[in-house]
Motif scaffolding. Structure first.
Motif, short mmCIF file in Angstrom:
data_model
loop_
_atom_site.label_atom_id
_atom_site.label_comp_id
_atom_site.label_asym_id
_atom_site.label_seq_id
_atom_site.Cartn_x
_atom_site.Cartn_y
_atom_site.Cartn_z
N ALA A 131 0.33 24.76 -8.36
CA ALA A 131 0.72 24.44 -6.99
C ALA A 131 -0.30 23.52 -6.35
N GLU A 154 9.94 19.71 -1.44
CA GLU A 154 9.60 21.06 -1.86
C GLU A 154 8.09 21.24 -2.01
N TRP A 155 7.42 20.17 -2.48
CA TRP A 155 5.99 20.26 -2.78
C TRP A 155 5.17 20.29 -1.50
N ARG A 157 6.31 21.28 1.36
CA ARG A 157 6.65 22.55 2.01
C ARG A 157 5.82 23.68 1.42
N ILE A 158 5.64 23.68 0.11
CA ILE A 158 4.80 24.69 -0.53
C ILE A 158 3.39 24.63 0.06
#
Length: 276
Positions: A131, A154-155, A157-158
């Protein structure tokens, strides 16, 4: 407030010595001018447009290379300062990674390996599988990803959900033609990512041209509202901004609206399954 220096440089392909000297001069200058966080471009130590895996391997560094000790010594001249820079990494597993190191006076706090490889990078690098990096610093929670990673919602947001307050993004953005007066598309993506995640984003791009590839020279510092606070024009230079990392902790958009609380992940998974 955290004083950010986003450095735009012109590395020389496969010339580690020259690139080390250039990076050291930029870091020293930024720290002397009061920077708390200094971010340098993707693959600062090696250049980007490789001819072969052998050429890349010849300039790849391990995460314990003496270079990072040199940077740590420089960071010690300004207590609490943090340096983030891209480098070509030779992993213990023998693979080559497009990586970024986070360095303080204590040494290397962490290394992030680029997950989303762009185009020809796939010929040379192994993709990372962890991550976005998140480290606790004297200036808040600092997240790290690299270039093309930023273009995957998505990245980012992570990274936001993990508590990132300032996201450092070393980049090498290939030049893209655009209408007069428009920012590079990658900068616009960064602005949107900053706004929807309520976190500051620091993008350090490279300048010049390398083996026929020109760059966007889009170095930008973006606040948690999604606005570009400072940027660098053509050529080498530094963007500066004072960022209040605490503003990234408040995800409220209005009295009854919150960027994270109002999410509906119970619904999203139903609509994002891959087609059977």
């Amino acid at each position: 407030m955290t004083r950010i220096a986003a450095v735009q440089l012109s590395p020389t392909i496969a010339n580690v010595r020259a690139n080390r000297d250039m990076a050291a001069a930029a870091i020293a200058g930024a720290l002397a001018d009061g920077a708390d966080v200094v971010v340098l471009p993707e693959l600062t130590t090696s250049g980007y447009v490789f001819d072969s895996v052998e050429e890349l391997r010849s300039v790849a560094l391990t995460a314990d290379d003496p270079l990072f000790h040199e940077w740590a010594t420089m960071a010690a001249t300004r207590p609490g300062s943090v340096i983030v820079a891209g480098f070509a990494e030779s992993g213990a597993d023998g693979a080559l990674y497009n990586s970024a190191a986070v360095v303080t006076a204590a040494g290397v706090l962490g290394v992030y390996r680029k997950v989303h490889l762009w185009d020809q990078e796939k010929r040379f690098f192994t993709a990372g599988s962890d991550a976005p990096l998140l480290v606790e610093t004297a200036h808040g929670r600092l997240g790290v990803m690299i270039c093309f990673d930023l273009e995957f919602p998505e990245w980012t947001r992570i990274a936001g959900l993990a508590g990132t307050e300032i996201l450092a993004v070393p980049t090498n953005w290939p030049h893209v033609d655009r209408p007069d007066g428009e920012r590079a598309p990658e900068v616009q993506i960064a602005m949107a990512a900053a706004r929807v995640n309520r976190m500051a984003i620091v993008c350090s791009d490279r300048a010049g041209a390398e083996r026929g590839v020109a760059w966007n020279e889009g170095t930008s510092i973006i606040d948690a509202d999604g606005w570009v606070v400072d940027s660098v024009g053509p050529g080498d230079g530094i963007a500066w901004a004072d960022i209040d990392a605490s503003l990234s902790r408040d995800k409220r958009l209005a009295e009854l609206s919150d960027a994270f609380v109002d999410r509906r992940p119970d619904l999203y998974s139903k609509f994002t399954r891959s087609p059977s």
